[in-house]
Design a protein around this motif. Sequence first.
Motif, PDB file in Angstrom:
ATOM      1  N   VAL A   6       0.868  -1.188   0.000  1.00  0.00           N
ATOM      2  CA  VAL A   6       0.000   0.000   0.000  1.00  0.00           C
ATOM      3  C   VAL A   6       0.895   1.226   0.000  1.00  0.00           C
ATOM      4  N   ASN A   8       2.881   4.010  -3.139  1.00  0.00           N
ATOM      5  CA  ASN A   8       3.791   3.963  -4.288  1.00  0.00           C
ATOM      6  C   ASN A   8       4.864   5.055  -4.159  1.00  0.00           C
ATOM      7  N   GLY A   9       5.213   5.377  -2.909  1.00  0.00           N
ATOM      8  CA  GLY A   9       6.308   6.326  -2.657  1.00  0.00           C
ATOM      9  C   GLY A   9       7.637   5.587  -2.804  1.00  0.00           C
ATOM     10  N   GLY A  11       9.495   4.054  -0.671  1.00  0.00           N
ATOM     11  CA  GLY A  11       9.530   2.776   0.041  1.00  0.00           C
ATOM     12  C   GLY A  11       8.788   1.710  -0.747  1.00  0.00           C
ATOM     13  N   GLY A  12       7.548   2.018  -1.139  1.00  0.00           N
ATOM     14  CA  GLY A  12       6.709   1.050  -1.857  1.00  0.00           C
ATOM     15  C   GLY A  12       7.320   0.642  -3.184  1.00  0.00           C
ATOM     16  N   GLU A  29      -2.264   2.418  -4.818  1.00  0.00           N
ATOM     17  CA  GLU A  29      -1.894   3.826  -4.586  1.00  0.00           C
ATOM     18  C   GLU A  29      -3.134   4.707  -4.767  1.00  0.00           C
ATOM     19  N   LEU A  41      10.509  18.126  -5.917  1.00  0.00           N
ATOM     20  CA  LEU A  41       9.361  19.048  -6.051  1.00  0.00           C
ATOM     21  C   LEU A  41       9.776  20.520  -5.977  1.00  0.00           C
ATOM     22  N   GLU A  74      -7.795   3.478  -3.013  1.00  0.00           N
ATOM     23  CA  GLU A  74      -7.449   3.762  -1.606  1.00  0.00           C
ATOM     24  C   GLU A  74      -7.687   2.533  -0.735  1.00  0.00           C
ATOM     25  N   THR A 101       2.411   3.735   3.541  1.00  0.00           N
ATOM     26  CA  THR A 101       1.503   4.864   3.259  1.00  0.00           C
ATOM     27  C   THR A 101       2.138   6.226   3.523  1.00  0.00           C
ATOM     28  N   ALA A 103       3.606   9.720   4.894  1.00  0.00           N
ATOM     29  CA  ALA A 103       3.167  10.722   5.865  1.00  0.00           C
ATOM     30  C   ALA A 103       2.550  11.881   5.106  1.00  0.00           C
ATOM     31  N   ARG A 120       3.615  18.513   0.125  1.00  0.00           N
ATOM     32  CA  ARG A 120       3.910  17.085   0.211  1.00  0.00           C
ATOM     33  C   ARG A 120       3.707  16.407  -1.147  1.00  0.00           C
ATOM     34  N   GLY A 259       9.086   2.870   5.944  1.00  0.00           N
ATOM     35  CA  GLY A 259       9.088   4.271   5.504  1.00  0.00           C
ATOM     36  C   GLY A 259       8.473   5.227   6.521  1.00  0.00           C
ATOM     37  N   PHE A 302      21.266  16.208   1.531  1.00  0.00           N
ATOM     38  CA  PHE A 302      20.357  17.221   0.978  1.00  0.00           C
ATOM     39  C   PHE A 302      21.121  18.197   0.098  1.00  0.00           C
TER      40      PHE A 302
HETATM   41  P1  FAD Z   1       5.490   8.541   0.710  1.00  0.00           P
HETATM   42  O1  FAD Z   1       6.489   9.049  -0.242  1.00  0.00           O
HETATM   43  O2  FAD Z   1       4.727   9.512   1.535  1.00  0.00           O
HETATM   44  O3  FAD Z   1       4.446   7.672  -0.138  1.00  0.00           O
HETATM   45  C1  FAD Z   1       3.321   7.098   0.442  1.00  0.00           C
HETATM   46  C2  FAD Z   1       2.275   6.856  -0.627  1.00  0.00           C
HETATM   47  O4  FAD Z   1       1.174   6.155  -0.061  1.00  0.00           O
HETATM   48  C3  FAD Z   1       1.707   8.151  -1.194  1.00  0.00           C
HETATM   49  O5  FAD Z   1       1.835   8.138  -2.589  1.00  0.00           O
HETATM   50  C4  FAD Z   1       0.237   8.139  -0.741  1.00  0.00           C
HETATM   51  O6  FAD Z   1      -0.635   8.706  -1.698  1.00  0.00           O
HETATM   52  C5  FAD Z   1      -0.034   6.646  -0.588  1.00  0.00           C
HETATM   53  N1  FAD Z   1      -1.112   6.339   0.354  1.00  0.00           N
HETATM   54  C6  FAD Z   1      -1.291   6.840   1.605  1.00  0.00           C
HETATM   55  N2  FAD Z   1      -2.372   6.283   2.176  1.00  0.00           N
HETATM   56  C7  FAD Z   1      -2.881   5.412   1.269  1.00  0.00           C
HETATM   57  C8  FAD Z   1      -4.008   4.533   1.278  1.00  0.00           C
HETATM   58  N3  FAD Z   1      -4.796   4.409   2.347  1.00  0.00           N
HETATM   59  N4  FAD Z   1      -4.247   3.804   0.175  1.00  0.00           N
HETATM   60  C9  FAD Z   1      -3.445   3.889  -0.927  1.00  0.00           C
HETATM   61  N5  FAD Z   1      -2.371   4.711  -0.985  1.00  0.00           N
HETATM   62  C10 FAD Z   1      -2.085   5.446   0.107  1.00  0.00           C
HETATM   63  N6  FAD Z   1      13.914  12.844   1.621  1.00  0.00           N
HETATM   64  C11 FAD Z   1      15.244  12.689   1.387  1.00  0.00           C
HETATM   65  O7  FAD Z   1      15.816  11.640   1.754  1.00  0.00           O
HETATM   66  N7  FAD Z   1      15.966  13.665   0.752  1.00  0.00           N
HETATM   67  C12 FAD Z   1      15.399  14.817   0.303  1.00  0.00           C
HETATM   68  O8  FAD Z   1      16.083  15.664  -0.271  1.00  0.00           O
HETATM   69  C13 FAD Z   1      13.989  15.002   0.516  1.00  0.00           C
HETATM   70  N8  FAD Z   1      13.359  16.120   0.067  1.00  0.00           N
HETATM   71  C14 FAD Z   1      12.000  16.234   0.221  1.00  0.00           C
HETATM   72  C15 FAD Z   1      11.343  17.344  -0.300  1.00  0.00           C
HETATM   73  C16 FAD Z   1       9.956  17.478  -0.163  1.00  0.00           C
HETATM   74  C17 FAD Z   1       9.265  18.683  -0.740  1.00  0.00           C
HETATM   75  C18 FAD Z   1       9.203  16.480   0.517  1.00  0.00           C
HETATM   76  C19 FAD Z   1       7.694  16.597   0.656  1.00  0.00           C
HETATM   77  C20 FAD Z   1       9.849  15.380   1.043  1.00  0.00           C
HETATM   78  C21 FAD Z   1      11.238  15.239   0.909  1.00  0.00           C
HETATM   79  N9  FAD Z   1      11.918  14.139   1.428  1.00  0.00           N
HETATM   80  C22 FAD Z   1      13.271  13.971   1.199  1.00  0.00           C
HETATM   81  C23 FAD Z   1      11.206  13.149   2.247  1.00  0.00           C
HETATM   82  C24 FAD Z   1      10.796  11.943   1.420  1.00  0.00           C
HETATM   83  O9  FAD Z   1      10.128  12.351   0.257  1.00  0.00           O
HETATM   84  C25 FAD Z   1       9.936  11.031   2.262  1.00  0.00           C
HETATM   85  O10 FAD Z   1      10.633  10.677   3.428  1.00  0.00           O
HETATM   86  C26 FAD Z   1       9.586   9.789   1.460  1.00  0.00           C
HETATM   87  O11 FAD Z   1       8.775  10.132   0.353  1.00  0.00           O
HETATM   88  C27 FAD Z   1       8.884   8.734   2.309  1.00  0.00           C
HETATM   89  O12 FAD Z   1       8.626   7.641   1.492  1.00  0.00           O
HETATM   90  P2  FAD Z   1       7.435   6.620   1.805  1.00  0.00           P
HETATM   91  O13 FAD Z   1       7.486   5.615   0.690  1.00  0.00           O
HETATM   92  O14 FAD Z   1       7.520   6.154   3.192  1.00  0.00           O
HETATM   93  O15 FAD Z   1       6.080   7.487   1.723  1.00  0.00           O
END
Ligand code: FAD
Length: 359
Positions: A6, A8-9, A11-12, A29, A41, A74, A101, A103, A120, A259, A302
Motif C-alpha cells: 500500500v 507507491n512512494g 519505500g513502496g 496507490e 518538487l 485507496e 503509506t 506521511a 507534500r 518508511g 540534501f
Molecule cells: P510517501 O512518499 O509519503 O508515499 C506514500 C504513498 O502512499 C503516497 O503516494 C500516498 O498517496 C499513498 N497512500 C497513503 N495512504 C494510502 C491509502 N490508504 N491507500 C493507498 N495509498 C495510500 N527525503 C530525502 O531523503 N531527501 C530529500 O532531499 C527530501 N526532500 C524532500 C522534499 C519534499 C518537498 C518532501 C515533501 C519530502 C522530501 N523528502 C526527502 C522526504 C521523502 O520524500 C519522504 O521521506 C519519502 O517520500 C517517504 O517515502 P514513503 O514511501 O515512506 O512514503
Amino acid sequence: MRVVIVGNGPGGIELAKRLAGEFDVTVVEKENLPHYSKPLLSHYIADFIPEEKLFPYSREWYEERGINLLLGTEAKLVDRLRKVLVTDKGEIPYDALVIATGARAREPEVPGKEHILTLRTLNDAKLIKERLEEEGEITILGGGFIALELAGNLAKAGHTVRVVHRGRTLLGLDGELSEIIMERLEGAGVEFHLETNALGADEEGLKTDKGYIRGRLKVCAFGIVPNRELALKSGIHAGRGILIDDRFRTSARDVYAIGDCAEHGGVVGGTAKAAVEQAKVLANLLRGADDRYDFSFRSAFFKFADFGVAIIGKTKGSGSWLGEDTKVFYEGESPVGAVVLGNVKKAFRLEKAIKEGLP
Ligand code: FAD
C-alpha cells in the motif's frame, strides 16, 4: 506468494522493484499518478525541471516487470482474519501485506491557517508554483530540510524568500554548523527570521511574536504526520506511526510497515533514503534471507540551492573539524556521526566508515 504493497512512494516502489519477477506483486496507490520524486518538487516549483522529470518510471516500466499497479485506489481496511486488503475498488487477497503509506505535511495550528499552504504532493507543488508566479515572493515556515530545500531553490530562481523558524538553529544542528548553512543560504538571497513563532495568518501576511511579516504566499514546511489511519482502523498497533519490530513486523501477522508511516523505538524515518533502505532489507527478509536494518543509525543527504549537506549518524554534543568541510562527532574515542558541507560525495565513504565503527 502474493505481496500487496500500500503506497507507491520511494519505500513502496523500491520494494516492488526488488520483489518483481519473484513474487506476485500488487501496488495500491490512492493518487492517480505513477511514482514521482518528492525531493525534486522544489526544483519543479523553481522551474529548474519540467514536470515530466519528476516521474522516473513510466507505466510501461511497471508492466514490463509484471507489477500490478492499481492507481486511484485507496486502501480502507486490513481484514486480518481473511488476509484481504479492502479498498474502495474491491478486495485484494495477500500472503504478505506491506503498509508504505508515508506521511502528510503537518499543518500549523494557528488562527487563519487556511492562508498557509503545505508541501507534500505534486498537487501541493502545482498550487505553490501557480501562486509563486503571481506573487514572486514566499514566506516559508520551518527550519528543517524541506523548508531549506524550498528556500534555497526559490531564492536561486530569483524570488524573494523569507524563512520563519521558531528554533535558534537549523536542521537540529549545532550553532556553528547552522550558522554556516544560514550564511550560504543568505548568500543565495534567503532572509531568515529565527526564534520567531507564528501566531496567526491572514491573506496579507503572517503574525508572529516578533511582529507582522508581510507576504501573501505562505508555506508551512515543518514536520510530518505519519499516515497510520489504515492500521488504526484495522486494529494494528500505532503510536505516532505504525509500530514495527526490527523485522518491520506490525502487531498483525504477515503485515509489515516501512518508511514514513512506520515507527521503531520511538523514531519515524522521515527521509526517502530511510524508506528505500528499509525496503531493501524487507525484500531480503520476505525472501527468507537474514538481514537487518540499523534503526539506530540515521543519515540523510540534501541540497539547498547549490549547497550540499550530509548529516550522518549522531550529530549532538561536541565535534571537531576534519578539514574545512567536515565536522565529526565522537562518543569517547569513537566517531559516531559527521556533517559534511559542500561536496557530499565524500560523505558516502565517511558514512560507511562510521557505520562500521572504523577510527
Ligand atoms: P510517501 O512518499 O509519503 O508515499 C506514500 C504513498 O502512499 C503516497 O503516494 C500516498 O498517496 C499513498 N497512500 C497513503 N495512504 C494510502 C491509502 N490508504 N491507500 C493507498 N495509498 C495510500 N527525503 C530525502 O531523503 N531527501 C530529500 O532531499 C527530501 N526532500 C524532500 C522534499 C519534499 C518537498 C518532501 C515533501 C519530502 C522530501 N523528502 C526527502 C522526504 C521523502 O520524500 C519522504 O521521506 C519519502 O517520500 C517517504 O517515502 P514513503 O514511501 O515512506 O512514503
